[in-house]
Design a protein around this motif. Structure first.
Motif, short mmCIF file in Angstrom:
data_model
loop_
_atom_site.label_atom_id
_atom_site.label_comp_id
_atom_site.label_asym_id
_atom_site.label_seq_id
_atom_site.Cartn_x
_atom_site.Cartn_y
_atom_site.Cartn_z
N SER A 275 44.75 0.59 6.44
CA SER A 275 46.35 1.10 6.75
C SER A 275 46.98 0.61 5.41
CB SER A 275 46.68 0.54 8.15
OG SER A 275 46.58 -1.01 7.82
N ILE A 276 46.28 -0.38 4.87
CA ILE A 276 47.24 -0.69 3.49
C ILE A 276 46.81 -0.32 2.37
CG2 ILE A 276 47.53 -3.14 4.69
CD1 ILE A 276 45.31 -4.31 2.79
N GLU A 277 45.61 0.53 2.30
CA GLU A 277 45.45 1.26 1.03
C GLU A 277 46.42 2.23 0.40
OE1 GLU A 277 42.46 0.39 -0.49
OE2 GLU A 277 41.80 -0.73 0.86
N ASP A 278 47.13 2.77 1.40
CA ASP A 278 48.40 3.63 0.69
C ASP A 278 49.56 2.90 0.55
OD1 ASP A 278 46.68 5.75 0.77
OD2 ASP A 278 47.03 6.40 3.05
N ARG A 279 49.49 1.61 0.68
CA ARG A 279 50.92 1.04 0.43
C ARG A 279 50.98 0.99 -0.91
NH1 ARG A 279 50.28 -4.49 4.12
NH2 ARG A 279 50.20 -3.50 6.34
N GLN A 280 52.42 1.07 -1.43
CA GLN A 280 52.64 1.24 -2.80
C GLN A 280 53.32 -0.34 -2.95
OE1 GLN A 280 52.14 3.28 -5.13
NE2 GLN A 280 50.86 4.33 -3.43
N GLY A 281 52.95 -1.05 -4.14
CA GLY A 281 53.48 -2.46 -4.43
C GLY A 281 52.92 -3.45 -3.44
N GLN A 282 51.88 -3.56 -2.77
CA GLN A 282 51.51 -4.78 -1.93
C GLN A 282 51.79 -6.08 -2.36
OE1 GLN A 282 47.46 -4.29 -0.12
NE2 GLN A 282 47.28 -6.32 0.03
N GLU A 283 52.62 -6.70 -1.84
CA GLU A 283 52.73 -8.05 -2.79
C GLU A 283 52.07 -9.26 -2.28
OE1 GLU A 283 57.07 -8.35 -1.94
OE2 GLU A 283 57.79 -6.63 -3.04
N ASP A 284 51.25 -9.17 -1.41
CA ASP A 284 50.49 -10.37 -1.06
C ASP A 284 49.11 -9.76 -0.46
OD1 ASP A 284 50.04 -12.89 -0.28
OD2 ASP A 284 51.37 -13.08 1.69
N ASP A 285 48.31 -11.05 -0.55
CA ASP A 285 46.71 -10.67 -0.37
C ASP A 285 46.73 -10.45 1.21
OD1 ASP A 285 46.60 -11.18 -3.02
OD2 ASP A 285 45.66 -13.28 -2.91
N VAL A 286 45.43 -10.03 1.48
CA VAL A 286 45.25 -9.98 3.00
C VAL A 286 43.99 -10.61 3.18
CG1 VAL A 286 44.72 -8.28 4.81
CG2 VAL A 286 46.71 -7.87 3.22
N ALA A 287 43.86 -11.45 4.19
CA ALA A 287 42.57 -12.06 4.63
C ALA A 287 42.63 -11.61 6.31
CB ALA A 287 42.37 -13.26 4.60
N LEU A 288 41.42 -10.91 6.61
CA LEU A 288 41.37 -10.48 8.24
C LEU A 288 39.96 -10.99 8.52
CD1 LEU A 288 41.92 -8.39 10.47
CD2 LEU A 288 40.79 -6.69 9.38
N LEU A 289 39.95 -11.56 9.81
CA LEU A 289 38.90 -12.12 10.53
C LEU A 289 38.66 -11.44 11.98
CD1 LEU A 289 36.23 -13.82 10.48
CD2 LEU A 289 37.71 -15.58 11.16
N LEU A 290 37.74 -10.64 12.58
CA LEU A 290 37.60 -9.93 13.67
C LEU A 290 36.06 -10.53 14.19
CD1 LEU A 290 38.04 -6.11 13.02
CD2 LEU A 290 39.43 -7.78 14.06
N ALA A 291 36.34 -10.93 15.59
CA ALA A 291 35.42 -11.72 16.36
C ALA A 291 35.25 -10.94 17.93
CB ALA A 291 35.43 -13.31 16.54
N SER A 292 34.18 -11.01 18.45
CA SER A 292 33.70 -10.44 19.64
C SER A 292 32.68 -10.97 20.12
CB SER A 292 33.76 -8.90 19.97
OG SER A 292 32.69 -8.45 19.06
N ARG A 293 32.24 -11.28 21.34
CA ARG A 293 31.08 -11.63 22.11
C ARG A 293 30.02 -10.58 22.44
NH1 ARG A 293 33.03 -14.03 27.48
NH2 ARG A 293 30.79 -14.62 27.59
N THR A 294 29.15 -10.89 21.94
CA THR A 294 27.87 -9.93 22.34
C THR A 294 27.03 -10.25 23.59
OG1 THR A 294 26.41 -11.12 21.08
CG2 THR A 294 27.70 -9.32 19.89
N THR A 295 27.38 -11.58 24.16
CA THR A 295 26.79 -12.03 25.24
C THR A 295 27.68 -11.94 26.47
OG1 THR A 295 25.59 -13.83 23.99
CG2 THR A 295 25.67 -13.87 26.29
N PRO A 296 26.85 -10.95 27.48
CA PRO A 296 27.91 -10.71 28.62
C PRO A 296 28.15 -11.93 29.43
CG PRO A 296 25.60 -9.79 28.85
CD PRO A 296 25.77 -10.23 27.21
N ASP A 297 28.80 -11.98 30.47
CA ASP A 297 29.31 -12.98 31.50
C ASP A 297 27.90 -13.27 32.36
OD1 ASP A 297 31.63 -13.85 30.24
OD2 ASP A 297 32.66 -12.86 31.49
N LEU A 298 27.49 -14.10 32.76
CA LEU A 298 26.38 -14.40 33.91
C LEU A 298 26.63 -13.33 35.13
CD1 LEU A 298 23.89 -15.82 34.63
CD2 LEU A 298 25.31 -17.42 35.88
N SER A 299 27.85 -13.24 35.50
CA SER A 299 27.78 -12.40 36.79
C SER A 299 27.71 -10.96 36.41
CB SER A 299 29.38 -12.54 37.53
OG SER A 299 30.43 -12.09 36.23
N GLU A 300 27.95 -10.63 34.94
CA GLU A 300 27.98 -9.28 34.62
C GLU A 300 26.31 -8.99 34.61
OE1 GLU A 300 30.36 -8.73 31.15
OE2 GLU A 300 32.18 -8.73 32.39
N ALA A 301 25.76 -9.98 33.96
CA ALA A 301 24.35 -9.68 33.52
C ALA A 301 23.65 -9.45 34.92
CB ALA A 301 23.92 -11.11 32.68
#
Length: 574
Positions: free
Chosen positions: A546-572
């Motif tokens: 989404s930022i690739e087409d921005r002209q004159g991007q004035e600041d750096d970008v750091a991004l971190l995504l996280a999700s759980r791969t272990t289901p809850d006990l009730s779901e298991a």
């Protein structure tokens, strides 16, 4: 001035043929609008023949032989220039042979006409001017010629301005190539094609092309310095080369097969010289042009100098930018550590508006009792010191987290550490301590944007009460105690097994005239429309795209995504 048919005095034999020839010469001058004049400098008396009088729209009987009368016939705004010119030629010994001047004459009906005088200065033995003898002629096409020259000058100025404008916003080489192949440059230059070739390890490589035959583009992307091509010749001689279709056919057998089936008629092949260094060769192609006038050659050579300067700056920019990005990325984690029960993806994108490095960072840290620490931060500034401080602060945060300090204490210690570095730099940071098995999480933030979380019901921003930025010196703000003692409130939440947590720096949220609130809404839309938590790498690419087409991007970008791969006990169990 008149010619008599009387015999010569003193008994000299008559010369009827000579008299007839002189009469014909006088009529020839008259028919061609050329008149003669003699000006006696001492008496200021001037004598004009009938043709010269006609140019001033004067009848022989009405001219008083005074030069002031002629001056009154000259357009007023041009009289000072004529007087200055005449004064110069009279005192300049170099003007003893022939000196000329253009001026406009106002006729009795109010119209004006251009005239030109060409005169020789007759001087005595001391060099003093005695008489001025010359001719006058009408110049009916001079105004048209001047208009054409003025039009050409305006066109040339427009070409230079268009090229300069198109290249003014170019930062890197890709920007220069985009500008060169755009209509903003091709249009004013009148070209149908253009290419830019560089020399890499003694091999020619074409970086950009437009309007070239497809086979040429395919077959001649690379070449040798001794190739039978104008581009190779210019690389060797470093001189501009202007060639026509006939030149190609006669002298460049390697190139002719690609040209003969096209409408190509001429090309300007120009060396890009900057600071006495050849950085590339620019080839401009034309259809319909048979050759290049001296003015066109000068214009294109000047344009090549403008392109050369922009291209050299772009090369330097790309080199420095690559070094800056390399240094920045070297201070980020070499890889994301594998965390049992978690899927994590991270991205870093440098600013496009400059080549300096910044202080954005991310990290994933294993914690005691199987927990994991997620952190994204931003040190103030865009320079080497900001990156150096970021590296030290990231290391300190990792050490404090490994020791098992609570999120509040972790932030307080990091703030004190940064303040003690005596850098006068502040930093913002958001830190999450997460248990992969249960999803129980604690988050603190120090002047940083809050995390976003995507659930089955959609994406929302967590409401996290924040503390001051890290490294805040004592007394700022005055209402707060020593920053080392300032608590960073903990916000607790739970991350479900199919939910995604997003941490980022403000470079992803703020750009141009977009405020933080609008940026946060955009992030929520991107999260909702992106791939699910099962493929965080694709989701990360979806967001940073989404930022690739921005002209004159004035600041750096750091991004971190996280999700759980272990289901809850009730779901298991289900």
């Amino acid at each position: 001035m008149t010619h008599s048919n009387r015999p010569m005095s003193g008994g000299a034999p008559s010369d009827p043929l000579g008299d007839e020839l002189r009469a014909d010469l006088s009529r020839a001058m008259e028919l061609n609008g050329i008149g003669g004049f003699v000006w006696d400098v001492e008496s200021m008396r001037v004598v004009l023949d009938p043709s010269a009088l006609a140019i001033f729209d004067l009848e022989p009987g009405e001219f008083d032989e005074q030069i002031s009368t002629l001056y009154r016939r000259i357009v007023p705004e041009e009289r000072p220039g004529v007087r200055v010119r005449m004064a110069e030629v009279l005192v300049d010994p170099r003007c003893s042979t022939s000196c000329g001047n253009y001026f406009r004459v106002r006729r009795s009906d109010g119209t004006t006409r251009w005239a030109h005088s060409q005169a020789a200065i007759m001087r005595d033995e001391s060099g003093k001017p005695v008489r001025v003898v010359g001719v006058l002629r009408a110049e009916p096409h001079y105004a048209e010629e001047q208009s054409t020259l003025e039009s050409d000058r305006r066109h040339q100025a427009g070409v230079v301005q268009a090229t300069t404008t198109a290249l003014s916003q170019a930062l890197g080489v890709e920007d220069v190539l985009t500008a060169l192949t755009s209509h903003e440059i091709l249009g004013p230059v009148g070209a149908v094609g253009i290419s830019l070739t560089v020399l890499e390890q003694n091999r020619l490589r074409r970086l950009a092309t437009v309007g070239m035959p497809p086979q040429y583009v395919r077959d001649l992307e690379y070449g040798r310095l001794d190739d039978d091509r104008p581009i190779a010749e210019v690389f060797q001689t470093q001189n501009p080369l202007f060639v026509t279709r006939a030149d190609i056919r006669a002298n460049y057998s390697m190139l002719w097969p690609y040209i003969k089936g096209t409408g190509f008629t001429a090309s300007a092949v120009l060396p890009l010289m900057a600071q006495a260094r050849l950085t590339g060769v620019l080839a401009i192609l034309y259809e319909g042009k048979k050759g290049f006038s001296p003015e066109e050659r000068n214009l294109l050579t000047a344009l090549s100098a403008t392109v050369a300067q922009s291209f050299q700056r772009a090369l330097l920019y790309d080199e420095e930018h690559a070094m800056a990005v390399g240094l920045q990325q070297a201070m980020l984690p070499a890889k994301i550590e594998t965390v049992p029960g978690m899927s994590v993806a991270a991205r870093y994108r440098p600013a496009r508006a400059g080549h300096q490095i910044g202080g954005d960072w991310y990290d994933v840290m294993p914690l005691p009792e199987g927990r994991v620490g997620l952190v994204v931060g931003d040190v103030q500034g865009h320079d080497i010191q900001a990156a150096a401080v970021m590296g030290q602060l990231r290391t300190a945060l990792r050490a404090y987290a490994t020791e098992g300090h609570s999120p509040t204490e972790l932030m307080s210690r990091a703030s004190t550490f940064l303040r003690d570095l005596d850098t006068e730099r502040l930093a913002t940071c958001v830190y999450v301590s997460l248990g992969p098995a249960t999803g129980q999480a604690e988050v603190v933030r120090a002047g940083h944007p809050s995390p976003h979380i995507r659930t089955a019901r959609g994406t929302a921003q967590l409401t996290v009460e924040g503390g001051p930025p890290l490294g805040l010196p004592p007394g700022l703000p005055l209402s707060l105690p020593d920053p080392g003692d300032v608590p960073y409130p903990i916000h607790r939440f739970r991350l479900g097994p199919r939910e995604t947590l997003l941490l980022c720096t403000d470079g992803l949220l703020e750009f141009h005239d977009t405020d933080m609130a609008a940026g946060e809404q955009q992030i929520q839309v991107l999260l909702d429309s992106g791939p699910g938590p099962g493929d965080l790498d694709r989701l990360a690419e979806h967001i940073v795209a989404s930022i690739e087409d921005r002209q004159g991007q004035e600041d750096d970008v750091a991004l971190l995504l996280a999700s759980r791969t272990t289901p809850d006990l009730s779901e298991a169990n289900a």
